[in-house]
Scaffold this active site. Structure first.
Site, PDB file in Angstrom:
ATOM      1  CG  HIS A  53      -1.955  -1.030   1.224  1.00 36.90           C
ATOM      2  ND1 HIS A  53      -3.026  -0.995   2.080  1.00 36.90           N
ATOM      3  CD2 HIS A  53      -2.125  -2.145   0.475  1.00 36.90           C
ATOM      4  CE1 HIS A  53      -3.819  -2.039   1.864  1.00 36.90           C
ATOM      5  NE2 HIS A  53      -3.279  -2.759   0.895  1.00 36.90           N
ATOM      6  CD  GLU A  55      -1.772   4.371   3.439  1.00 34.15           C
ATOM      7  OE1 GLU A  55      -2.880   4.895   3.599  1.00 34.15           O
ATOM      8  OE2 GLU A  55      -1.571   3.448   2.620  1.00 34.15           O
ATOM      9  CB  CYS A  83      -6.361  -0.351   5.326  1.00 29.30           C
ATOM     10  SG  CYS A  83      -4.659  -0.960   5.228  1.00 29.30           S
ATOM     11  CB  CYS A  86      -1.805   1.562   6.173  1.00 34.54           C
ATOM     12  SG  CYS A  86      -1.475   0.734   4.595  1.00 34.54           S
TER      13      CYS A  86
END
Length: 157
Positions: A53, A55, A83, A86
């Protein structure tokens, strides 16, 4: 010097770069002491790595740049509410504040398989000291989902 809005603009541009490269519409930028440490977009499809992701990718870059695993005092701009994976990583990286634009509900509406555990609830349950601030350029961040949908490669992972 990066304030939350200027840092979010960097994250938005990284998300657009990712969309152009066939990735999903998420971006993240990390700054500390006025210096940009990292800016990344989602790389899940490019790397075949569900953990890539924006992040996580930005945290990896920032830690490599600083040669540290803790990013104390850092501020983070995420184009979408982090999420649980993250948000936990941002907590473990000891960032100070996380700013975000779009929400988990926005990502879900765009077709992403989101866990509907709000980042604020995760921080509360975990007694985290990370500050979470919503509503930074939310329209611009939400527009990324529309740009992604119009791209020829849009497909949620």
């Amino acid at each position: 010097m990066y304030d939350p809005t200027s840092l979010m603009r960097v994250a938005i541009e990284k998300a657009r770069e990712g969309i152009r490269e066939g990735q999903s519409p998420f971006g993240c930028a990390i700054s500390a002491t006025g210096t940009l440490l990292a800016a990344a977009h989602n790389c899940v499809l490019a790397l075949g790595d569900i953990t890539a992701h924006a992040e996580i990718t930005a945290i990896r870059e920032a830690c490599a740049k600083t040669d540290k695993i803790a990013l104390n005092g850092a501020i983070v701009a995420c184009t979408c509410e982090p999420c649980p994976m993250c948000m936990a990583a941002l907590h473990w990286a000891r960032v100070e504040t996380v700013y975000y634009g779009a929400t988990i509900a926005d990502a879900q509406s765009a077709g992403f398989n989101e866990l509907t555990l709000p980042a604020a609830k995760l921080l509360e349950l975990g007694s985290s000291q990370v500050k979470l601030v919503p509503g930074i350029l939310p329209e611009d961040c939400g527009q990324l989902f529309e740009e992604w949908k119009r791209s020829s490669t849009s497909r949620p992972y």
